[in-house]
Design a protein around this motif. Structure first.
Motif, PDB file in Angstrom:
ATOM      1  N   GLY A 439       0.879  -1.150  -0.033  1.00 27.53           N
ATOM      2  CA  GLY A 439       0.037   0.052  -0.014  1.00 27.53           C
ATOM      3  C   GLY A 439       0.764   1.150   0.100  1.00 27.53           C
ATOM      4  N   ASP A 440       0.358   2.524  -0.050  1.00 26.83           N
ATOM      5  CA  ASP A 440       1.035   3.612   0.000  1.00 26.83           C
ATOM      6  C   ASP A 440       0.608   4.702   0.946  1.00 26.83           C
ATOM      7  N   LYS A 444       2.329   3.854   5.732  1.00 20.04           N
ATOM      8  CA  LYS A 444       3.523   3.200   5.210  1.00 20.04           C
ATOM      9  C   LYS A 444       4.813   3.776   5.642  1.00 20.04           C
ATOM     10  N   ASP A 473      -2.964  -2.480   3.062  1.00 16.84           N
ATOM     11  CA  ASP A 473      -3.935  -1.600   3.132  1.00 16.84           C
ATOM     12  C   ASP A 473      -5.122  -2.502   2.357  1.00 16.84           C
ATOM     13  N   GLU A 475      -7.396  -2.430   0.728  1.00 21.02           N
ATOM     14  CA  GLU A 475      -7.966  -2.476  -0.599  1.00 21.02           C
ATOM     15  C   GLU A 475      -7.236  -3.453  -1.334  1.00 21.02           C
ATOM     16  N   ASN A 476      -6.020  -3.927  -0.854  1.00 22.05           N
ATOM     17  CA  ASN A 476      -5.149  -4.687  -1.629  1.00 22.05           C
ATOM     18  C   ASN A 476      -5.659  -6.284  -1.249  1.00 22.05           C
ATOM     19  N   TRP A 493      -5.580   0.011   7.391  1.00 26.58           N
ATOM     20  CA  TRP A 493      -4.346  -1.053   7.423  1.00 26.58           C
ATOM     21  C   TRP A 493      -4.700  -2.046   8.229  1.00 26.58           C
TER      22      TRP A 493
END
Length: 499
Positions: A439-440, A444, A473, A475-476, A493
């Protein structure tokens, strides 16, 4: 500082980049691409990690020492130009300027750059003022000036040239620009940057230089957050109140009396202000180099009123109006705080519980400030601006700043994430296991700092293996193909272990 948490963005980036240098042992360029900033600040932080370990103290301690060094240099410069009384006052005021104190507690390249800049001014003052030094001492001082000027670049990149160019009129006026030792010092001070660029270019070629130039150029074309040409005017008034008003009076006072005698400190801040205003990217910390000068000019004005040497009515009237404005603001602060605590005492609720809790925290900081401002105006009204007025003004600010620092409101930047990390199982993982992050964003950056064995290589869910620990995250996790155990949650997260 041990109980504080780092800022996820700027400070966190400096912290994690230095950590990468320290972990890999590559002090040139541990990244996969040419880096866009010179490594000076990373070297200082990585060296601190080497001595003290990777923690908040090691991260922030160098900057605190540099901030203290700047205060001492302000004292030295002011004493050489004026006198000890003004010098003590200038050093004290610098320690009470909000933005200066704020960034003194954060790892950043600004304070080391400003320290070198003030050291240059102190060396030039030693060279120009008082008895003329002998040839050997003059050569050594000029060498030191050139050395410090060039070292500024390895910490702040091309932005350091704004400070360097602000001294050019003085160097030309005193004809120091013709001296060999000035250039020799500049060349010697440039060697670390030249060597870094040489070794970095062995991997990335000309791109190592191009990335530095591109950063400066891109920032010169980008106006962030709608910060227009008046940005520094308003932010300085807001973040440096009331010292900025006193500083304006002190600057005008010095300019109208003996401008050439004070050329060394009158011209540079004016040129710096013009340069950072023209430069398209305008951020509050770009103005930090002005704050030592604001402290000096404010000290001049306050000392003039204290000793009744300001004979010109406009100066004294504006000074007195400012003091009485502080008195009015002090009464307002005390009135609001009194109303708030009275409502709490009698069980009256005019604001929500959340807002009430926040106000209670800030009111403890505002109270000594309000009392100090009110007492300053009261003593001034009784018998002009006196030692009692000055003591009230400084003491109120000092107590407020001590409470502000103790509260952690501006130093404990990411307490929620630090709280997660301090959970026993998470702490054990952070200390003993290799952890990746998919994730970003700012979270992170925090993960990279607080988890000692961070795995930079894993960037995708497909690369995860059995028993691997990873912050991800959510979303991943849309593929729903992983069998995992959730260890901790923070916002969007999750810290998981692959089964």
């Amino acid at each position: 500082m041990a109980d504080q948490s780092i800022m996820a963005h700027d400070e966190g980036l400096y912290a994690t980049r230095a950590k990468l240098m320290f972990d890999t042992g590559d002090w040139i360029n541990p990244w996969q691409a040419p880096h866009h900033k010179p490594p000076g600040i990373y070297w200082i932080i990585a060296l601190s990690y080497f001595l003290l370990g990777v923690n908040e103290i090691a991260l922030r301690l160098p900057n605190l020492f540099l901030a203290l060094g700047c205060v001492l240099l302000v004292y030295k410069i002011t004493e050489s130009l004026l006198n000890k009384q003004v010098a003590l006052l200038a050093g004290g005021i610098l320690c009470l300027e909000f933005l200066w104190v704020r960034y003194s507690y954060l790892a950043n390249p600004d304070h080391v750059t400003i320290f070198l800049f003030l050291l240059v001014i102190a060396l030039l003052g030693e060279l120009s003022l008082g008895q003329k030094p002998n040839i050997q001492k003059s050569s050594a001082l000029l060498f030191g000036v050139g050395l410090c000027l060039s070292l500024m670049v390895i910490f702040r990149g091309f932005l350091a040239f704004m400070l360097i160019f602000s001294l050019l009129p003085y160097l030309v006026q005193k004809k120091y620009w013709k001296q060999f030792w000035l250039y020799f010092g500049f060349i010697v001070g440039s060697l670390p940057l030249i060597l870094w660029l040489f070794f970095s270019s062995q991997r990335f070629g000309y791109d190592s230089i191009a990335s530095l130039i591109n950063l400066f150029w891109s920032l010169s074309q980008e106006e962030r957050r709608g910060n227009g040409y008046f940005y520094y005017l308003w932010t300085t008034i807001g973040l440096c109140f009331p010292w900025i008003i006193f500083a304006a009076l002190g600057y005008y006072q010095m300019l109208s009396k003996r401008p050439w005698a004070y050329f060394l400190i009158l011209v540079p801040p004016a040129l710096i202000f013009i340069a950072i205003t023209i430069y398209s990217t305008r951020l509050s910390h770009y103005s930090l180099s002005l704050y030592p000068f604001i402290a000096i000019f404010a000290a001049v004005s306050i000392n003039g009123s204290l000793n009744h040497v300001q004979k010109q009515p406009p100066h004294q009237k504006i000074f007195d109006y400012t003091i009485f404005l502080l008195g009015i603001l002090g009464i307002l602060i005390l009135g609001v705080c009194a109303g708030f605590y009275s409502s709490q005492l009698f069980g009256l609720r005019f604001i929500s519980p959340d807002v009430s809790e926040v106000f209670k925290q800030y009111s403890l900081i505002l109270l000594p400030l309000g009392i100090g401002w009110f007492c300053t105006a009261l003593f001034t009204w009784q018998k002009n601006f006196s030692q009692y007025s000055l003591t009230s003004l400084l003491l109120g600010h000092w107590i407020a700043f001590c409470l502000l620092m103790a509260s952690g409101l501006i130093t404990d930047i990411s307490p929620d994430f630090k709280e997660v990390v301090q959970v026993e199982r998470v702490q054990r993982v952070a200390q003993t296991q290799q952890v990746a992050a998919i994730g970003d964003g700012k979270t992170k950056v925090l993960i990279k700092f607080y988890f000692l064995n961070f795995n930079e290589k894993i960037q995708d869910v497909k690369h995860l293996k059995k028993s691997q620990y990873v912050w991800i995250d959510t979303e991943n996790l849309t593929e729903k193909i992983l069998n995992y155990e959730v260890i901790a949650n923070f916002k969007s997260w999750q810290l998981i272990r692959i089964k």
